[in-house]
Write an enzyme that holds these catalytic residues in place. Sequence first.
Site, PDB file in Angstrom:
ATOM      1  N   CYS A   1       0.872  -1.049  -0.231  1.00 13.58           N
ATOM      2  CA  CYS A   1      -0.028   0.042   0.004  1.00 13.58           C
ATOM      3  C   CYS A   1       0.989   1.157   0.018  1.00 13.58           C
ATOM      4  O   CYS A   1       1.815   1.386   0.702  1.00 13.58           O
ATOM      5  CB  CYS A   1      -0.873   0.044   1.267  1.00 13.58           C
ATOM      6  SG  CYS A   1      -1.977  -1.160   1.456  1.00 13.58           S
TER       7      CYS A   1
ATOM      8  N   ARG B   1       3.521  -0.002  -4.944  1.00  9.47           N
ATOM      9  CA  ARG B   1       3.588  -0.528  -3.575  1.00  9.47           C
ATOM     10  C   ARG B   1       2.059  -1.182  -3.515  1.00  9.47           C
ATOM     11  O   ARG B   1       1.867  -2.113  -2.443  1.00  9.47           O
ATOM     12  CB  ARG B   1       3.654   0.422  -2.451  1.00  9.47           C
ATOM     13  CG  ARG B   1       4.620   1.248  -2.621  1.00  9.47           C
ATOM     14  CD  ARG B   1       4.743   2.189  -1.480  1.00  9.47           C
ATOM     15  NE  ARG B   1       4.848   1.564  -0.296  1.00  9.47           N
ATOM     16  CZ  ARG B   1       5.908   1.200   0.408  1.00  9.47           C
ATOM     17  NH1 ARG B   1       7.044   1.243   0.134  1.00  9.47           N
ATOM     18  NH2 ARG B   1       5.627   0.544   1.908  1.00  9.47           N
TER      19      ARG B   1
ATOM     20  N   TRP C   1      -3.066  -2.684  -1.728  1.00  7.40           N
ATOM     21  CA  TRP C   1      -2.951  -3.642  -2.028  1.00  7.40           C
ATOM     22  C   TRP C   1      -3.802  -4.520  -0.925  1.00  7.40           C
ATOM     23  O   TRP C   1      -3.444  -4.723   0.303  1.00  7.40           O
ATOM     24  CB  TRP C   1      -1.710  -4.363  -1.781  1.00  7.40           C
ATOM     25  CG  TRP C   1      -1.066  -5.638  -2.153  1.00  7.40           C
ATOM     26  CD1 TRP C   1      -0.799  -6.017  -3.447  1.00  7.40           C
ATOM     27  CD2 TRP C   1      -0.996  -6.914  -1.207  1.00  7.40           C
ATOM     28  NE1 TRP C   1      -0.495  -7.524  -3.102  1.00  7.40           N
ATOM     29  CE2 TRP C   1      -0.640  -7.971  -1.977  1.00  7.40           C
ATOM     30  CE3 TRP C   1      -1.018  -7.033   0.143  1.00  7.40           C
ATOM     31  CZ2 TRP C   1      -0.552  -9.050  -1.538  1.00  7.40           C
ATOM     32  CZ3 TRP C   1      -1.072  -8.166   0.603  1.00  7.40           C
ATOM     33  CH2 TRP C   1      -0.667  -9.522  -0.109  1.00  7.40           C
TER      34      TRP C   1
ATOM     35  N   ASN D   1      -1.710   1.395   6.258  1.00  6.52           N
ATOM     36  CA  ASN D   1      -0.960   0.416   5.820  1.00  6.52           C
ATOM     37  C   ASN D   1      -0.383  -0.644   6.944  1.00  6.52           C
ATOM     38  O   ASN D   1      -0.341  -0.137   7.948  1.00  6.52           O
ATOM     39  CB  ASN D   1       0.419   0.725   5.142  1.00  6.52           C
ATOM     40  CG  ASN D   1       1.166  -0.103   4.475  1.00  6.52           C
ATOM     41  OD1 ASN D   1       0.901  -1.135   4.313  1.00  6.52           O
ATOM     42  ND2 ASN D   1       2.285   0.569   3.865  1.00  6.52           N
ATOM     43  N   GLY D   2      -1.025  -1.842   6.682  1.00  6.29           N
ATOM     44  CA  GLY D   2      -0.788  -2.973   7.649  1.00  6.29           C
ATOM     45  C   GLY D   2      -1.931  -3.587   7.990  1.00  6.29           C
ATOM     46  O   GLY D   2      -2.966  -3.643   7.144  1.00  6.29           O
TER      47      GLY D   2
ATOM     48  N   GLU E   1      16.462 -17.508  -9.145  1.00  7.82           N
ATOM     49  CA  GLU E   1      16.116 -16.203  -9.677  1.00  7.82           C
ATOM     50  C   GLU E   1      15.589 -15.994 -10.937  1.00  7.82           C
ATOM     51  O   GLU E   1      14.488 -15.288 -10.953  1.00  7.82           O
ATOM     52  CB  GLU E   1      17.546 -15.510  -9.573  1.00  7.82           C
ATOM     53  CG  GLU E   1      17.255 -14.024  -9.733  1.00  7.82           C
ATOM     54  CD  GLU E   1      16.285 -13.079  -8.771  1.00  7.82           C
ATOM     55  OE1 GLU E   1      15.659 -13.701  -8.080  1.00  7.82           O
ATOM     56  OE2 GLU E   1      15.972 -11.956  -9.293  1.00  7.82           O
TER      57      GLU E   1
ATOM     58  N   LYS F   1      11.981 -14.477 -11.519  1.00  6.17           N
ATOM     59  CA  LYS F   1      11.591 -13.311 -12.421  1.00  6.17           C
ATOM     60  C   LYS F   1      10.593 -13.704 -13.549  1.00  6.17           C
ATOM     61  O   LYS F   1       9.949 -12.988 -13.916  1.00  6.17           O
ATOM     62  CB  LYS F   1      12.998 -12.816 -13.228  1.00  6.17           C
ATOM     63  CG  LYS F   1      13.927 -12.260 -12.632  1.00  6.17           C
ATOM     64  CD  LYS F   1      13.524 -10.600 -11.832  1.00  6.17           C
ATOM     65  CE  LYS F   1      12.949 -10.824 -10.563  1.00  6.17           C
ATOM     66  NZ  LYS F   1      13.622 -10.813  -9.293  1.00  6.17           N
TER      67      LYS F   1
ATOM     68  N   GLU G   1       7.078 -14.073 -12.086  1.00  5.51           N
ATOM     69  CA  GLU G   1       6.368 -12.833 -11.682  1.00  5.51           C
ATOM     70  C   GLU G   1       6.011 -11.908 -12.622  1.00  5.51           C
ATOM     71  O   GLU G   1       5.037 -11.086 -12.589  1.00  5.51           O
ATOM     72  CB  GLU G   1       7.089 -12.028 -10.378  1.00  5.51           C
ATOM     73  CG  GLU G   1       8.422 -11.852 -10.780  1.00  5.51           C
ATOM     74  CD  GLU G   1       9.004 -11.281  -9.492  1.00  5.51           C
ATOM     75  OE1 GLU G   1      10.394 -11.239  -9.639  1.00  5.51           O
ATOM     76  OE2 GLU G   1       8.346 -10.837  -8.393  1.00  5.51           O
TER      77      GLU G   1
ATOM     78  N   HIS H   1      15.916 -36.596 -10.197  1.00  6.97           N
ATOM     79  CA  HIS H   1      15.245 -37.188  -8.983  1.00  6.97           C
ATOM     80  C   HIS H   1      13.543 -37.025  -8.779  1.00  6.97           C
ATOM     81  O   HIS H   1      12.894 -37.030  -8.150  1.00  6.97           O
ATOM     82  CB  HIS H   1      15.635 -36.766  -7.616  1.00  6.97           C
ATOM     83  CG  HIS H   1      17.227 -36.983  -7.542  1.00  6.97           C
ATOM     84  ND1 HIS H   1      17.590 -38.278  -7.485  1.00  6.97           N
ATOM     85  CD2 HIS H   1      18.353 -36.275  -7.675  1.00  6.97           C
ATOM     86  CE1 HIS H   1      19.039 -38.387  -7.101  1.00  6.97           C
ATOM     87  NE2 HIS H   1      19.396 -37.155  -7.440  1.00  6.97           N
TER      88      HIS H   1
ATOM     89  N   LYS I   1       5.472  -4.424  -3.986  1.00  8.32           N
ATOM     90  CA  LYS I   1       6.905  -4.089  -3.680  1.00  8.32           C
ATOM     91  C   LYS I   1       6.691  -3.889  -1.913  1.00  8.32           C
ATOM     92  O   LYS I   1       5.815  -3.401  -1.496  1.00  8.32           O
ATOM     93  CB  LYS I   1       7.250  -2.952  -4.357  1.00  8.32           C
ATOM     94  CG  LYS I   1       8.971  -2.605  -4.117  1.00  8.32           C
ATOM     95  CD  LYS I   1       9.490  -3.091  -5.584  1.00  8.32           C
ATOM     96  CE  LYS I   1      11.051  -3.081  -5.630  1.00  8.32           C
ATOM     97  NZ  LYS I   1      11.720  -4.099  -6.267  1.00  8.32           N
TER      98      LYS I   1
HETATM   99  C1  F6R Z   1      11.275 -10.599  -6.522  1.00  2.00           C
HETATM  100  C2  F6R Z   1      11.148  -9.643  -5.504  1.00  2.00           C
HETATM  101  C3  F6R Z   1      10.865 -10.197  -4.340  1.00  2.00           C
HETATM  102  C4  F6R Z   1      11.440  -9.391  -3.144  1.00  2.00           C
HETATM  103  C5  F6R Z   1      11.058  -9.803  -1.604  1.00  2.00           C
HETATM  104  C6  F6R Z   1      11.855  -9.280  -0.675  1.00  2.00           C
HETATM  105  O1  F6R Z   1      11.612  -9.906  -7.810  1.00  2.00           O
HETATM  106  O2  F6R Z   1      11.290  -8.569  -5.765  1.00  2.00           O
HETATM  107  O3  F6R Z   1      10.997 -11.511  -4.095  1.00  2.00           O
HETATM  108  O4  F6R Z   1      12.989  -9.738  -3.385  1.00  2.00           O
HETATM  109  O5  F6R Z   1       9.854  -9.397  -1.604  1.00  2.00           O
HETATM  110  O6  F6R Z   1      12.076  -7.743  -0.595  1.00  2.00           O
HETATM  111  P1  F6R Z   1      13.260  -7.062  -0.119  1.00  2.00           P
HETATM  112  O7  F6R Z   1      14.597  -7.273  -0.818  1.00  2.00           O
HETATM  113  O8  F6R Z   1      12.651  -5.687  -0.158  1.00  2.00           O
HETATM  114  O9  F6R Z   1      13.347  -7.118   1.352  1.00  2.00           O
END
Ligand code: F6R
Length: 586
Positions: free
Chosen positions: A2, A28, A71, A97-98, A464, A468, A471, A487, A581
């Site tokens: 949020c 966010r 969010w 937020n929360g 990773e 990517k 998502e 396996h 984010k």
């Molecule tokens: C994936 C991504 C998330 C963050 C995770 C941790 O692309 O962005 O997996 O890496 O939410 O976020 P931070 O690094 O802000 O703790």
Amino acid sequence: MCGIFGYVGNKQQAADIVLEGLKLLEYRGYDSWGIAVKQGKKLVYEKHVGKIGDAKINLPQSALGIGHTRWATHGGVTEKNAHPHMDCTKTIAVVHNGIVENFQELKEELIEKGHKFISETDTEVIPHLVEENLKHEGFSSSVRDAFNLLKGLNAVVIANAVSKEIVAAKTGSPLICGIGDEELLVASDASAIVKHTKKVIFLKDNEMVIMGKDVQLLSLPEGKKLEVKPERITWSFEISTKGDFSDFMIKEIHEQPNVIRNIAENYSSQVEKLAKDVQRAKGTFFIGAGTASYAALAGTYMFSKIAKKHINTSVASEFNYLEDFLTKDSLIIALSQSGETIDVVEPLIRAKEKGCKIIAITNTLGSTIYRMADCNMLLNAGPEKAVASTKAYIAKVSVILMLAYSLVGQIEKARNILLKTADEIRRLLSKKTVDQIKTIAKALSKTKNIYAIGRGASYSSALEAALKIKEVSYVPTEGLAGGELKHGTIALISKGTPCIVFAPQDETYGSIISNAIEIKSRGGMIIGIGFKKEEVFDHFIEVKDVDSGSYMAQVVVAQLLAYNMAIELRLDPDKPRNLAKSVTVK
Ligand code: F6R
């Protein structure tokens, strides 16, 4: 999670200022949004479902306004559930937020007292609590008393049309107050404020700020006045905009060579200091979530290979269940772009209780994890706005690589590797390579599922890469260690199943190529990423050998693949569905 924004000042365009702030915070949360502004002694509002995009608003001129981009946690994605939420008199508006963990009981009490609820959210109890308190006390103490009743980790911004004030308070989630020229702002992230002012207060947990004609800082539990000590943001507004790029994700991918170069050129003394802490500790643990956990895993391999030292790695949300063996001599290195991820914050609280030393490697000055740590290392990668983390991953791995070399007295070697890596990534970003990647992305975007494999440090690249791709393109992708295929997962390979194979010039080469051949003989389509073209590869992207920097360069290819798949599928790479984010709820 949020985005929150508030404005009070001498300009009459509060609604537009708040809207612009929300656009900068939309990464966010982006399922719905709303703005409230003061009109006379009331607050009027607009709420919408969906992303803000190029939305215009139709609110009156005003010098005070607050807004929110959501969010969803409690209550579906509807206009009614979008913030701001109002009290019965429409003089109080709240953005939040929360999660208010005890909202149900508070709501029942308020309903009994005659308050009318419109939404299904937990947030709506807050304006009604403030309204109730206002019957017998002033605005700031009404907010404080209301806020102190909330259980859970929360950040709120509350507007009062009568007193012409905004109060912001928090026990969790970031809030930054900007002090401008005859105006005050508050936001979840400094990037939404920096256009107006670089003078800011990073609110700590259990603090509240009263913004009216001036700014006052108070402790939440006792209401004690605190000294206001503003800090200065050192980066410019332009850094947090897309500039000439179509999306933040591609902009941030392109920034990576400079991010690495900056670390190579400026981090030696900080890294050497950190190396001493690692040497002293009896047990070092990397923790992080999502992409940060993969940076940690890459680090574990690098430490073993370069520094011949074992560092434990745990996904942060699982670390709570492993903490029993922590002692006061343990060292926890927390990796987090935002510095706010609750899954990282919680184990740190517990580790602190056990007396462990905490080092934070974050990208966000003043963030919760930054403040909790005994020592900090800021990544200085600039604001990361795309939900999918790219440059923060590369920055974290760069620091860890330097740290590993520093432990064996070879920091110069690390710097050289990083500078070469920056150059190699720049080459990968050239039109020639990107066009090749686009062709592969086109093919991948039509497939049902993808696999990515690697061994050693490339195992973390495979994880990773899969994250990517998942998502931003929503194509199911599994990353796994090359040796694990046989396996079980190899049962899923059939004619045309794509498999990304990370094959750098290291000790894993022979075995990973054997795994590629095993996949190929079951009909799989192999996308090789490495230093040498092999017959088994149906597609090949060359990543020149840059020693241990190759583990970063090869991830950049995966980032570009994921990004171009999203573009091919006409998806918004910056705002993938269901994600946000900075994950500040459990
Ligand atoms: C994936 C991504 C998330 C963050 C995770 C941790 O692309 O962005 O997996 O890496 O939410 O976020 P931070 O690094 O802000 O703790």
